[in-house]
Design a protein around this motif. Structure first.
Motif, mmCIF file in Angstrom:
data_model
loop_
_atom_site.group_PDB
_atom_site.id
_atom_site.type_symbol
_atom_site.label_atom_id
_atom_site.label_comp_id
_atom_site.label_asym_id
_atom_site.label_seq_id
_atom_site.Cartn_x
_atom_site.Cartn_y
_atom_site.Cartn_z
ATOM 1 N N ALA A 109 42.790 39.637 53.386
ATOM 2 C CA ALA A 109 41.476 40.220 53.092
ATOM 3 C C ALA A 109 40.964 39.842 51.707
ATOM 4 C CB ALA A 109 41.540 41.742 53.234
ATOM 5 N N ASN A 110 41.856 39.381 50.839
ATOM 6 C CA ASN A 110 41.476 39.159 49.438
ATOM 7 C C ASN A 110 41.753 37.757 48.914
ATOM 8 O OD1 ASN A 110 40.685 41.977 48.534
ATOM 9 N ND2 ASN A 110 42.640 42.334 49.563
ATOM 10 N N ARG A 152 40.551 32.771 45.410
ATOM 11 C CA ARG A 152 41.601 32.984 44.407
ATOM 12 C C ARG A 152 42.239 31.659 43.993
ATOM 13 N NH1 ARG A 152 39.036 36.789 43.516
ATOM 14 N NH2 ARG A 152 38.921 38.344 45.131
ATOM 15 N N THR A 188 43.719 44.271 40.817
ATOM 16 C CA THR A 188 42.630 43.983 41.740
ATOM 17 C C THR A 188 42.494 42.472 41.848
ATOM 18 O OG1 THR A 188 41.517 45.993 41.014
ATOM 19 C CG2 THR A 188 40.148 44.362 42.108
ATOM 20 N N PRO A 189 42.314 41.902 42.991
ATOM 21 C CA PRO A 189 41.936 42.498 44.264
ATOM 22 C C PRO A 189 43.114 42.827 45.177
ATOM 23 C CG PRO A 189 41.770 40.153 44.487
ATOM 24 C CD PRO A 189 42.238 40.427 43.072
ATOM 25 N N PHE A 190 44.330 42.669 44.667
ATOM 26 C CA PHE A 190 45.510 42.901 45.502
ATOM 27 C C PHE A 190 46.088 44.308 45.326
ATOM 28 C CE2 PHE A 190 45.281 38.278 44.922
ATOM 29 C CZ PHE A 190 45.182 37.891 46.241
#
Length: 146
Positions: A78-79, A83, A108-110
């Motif tokens: 989802a993230n 990255r 964030t975002p994990f």
């Protein structure tokens, strides 16, 4: 492990994540590919990536893991788009510290990986939980090898 421990470990949130893993499948003509296996439990994940300017632009994963590994793959999937390798390595290192050393939740975002805090006590599950990030790192390395 008692029944109440199992219920706590496989919470509704973990099971919901495991049931809804983003980016399942494979990519056509990926820039990089990797397979990873957790030797202790036998969970496996394969990851395909496409990169541009050092960032993931497309991502696919095949996940054959316990609910904990699937939940981690769900949060990662989802993230992951946009990255860099450094961000993914930081997330992997933070997740490992969270599980093994009672470290803080990954940045964030994990930060959704906090759902896996109850797995700290189950070292035999840590390998499965780390697989998605480790396979992603290996796929990026495959894409960028000289």
């Amino acid at each position: 492990m008692s029944d109440s421990d199992l219920i706590k470990l496989y919470s509704q949130r973990i099971l919901a994540l495991a049931a809804d893993i983003p980016h399942l499948g494979t990519l056509e003509a990926p820039d990089g590919h990797a397979n990873k296996r957790a030797p202790l439990c036998g969970s496996t994940i394969s990851v395909d990536v496409k990169l541009a300017d050092g960032r993931i632009t497309d991502f696919a994963q095949n996940v054959k893991a316990c609910a904990l590994g699937q939940a981690a793959a769900s949060v990662v999937g989802a993230n992951i788009i946009g990255r860099t390798r450094d961000q993914i390595q930081t997330a992997r290192d933070q997740l490992k510290a969270m599980l093994r050393d009672d470290g803080p939740v990954p940045d964030t975002p994990f930060d959704g990986l906090e759902v896996l805090i109850p797995a700290r006590a189950y070292a035999n599950r840590h390998g499965s939980i780390l697989l998605s990030l480790e396979a992603t790192l290996a796929a990026i390395d495959d894409a960028t090898k000289a």
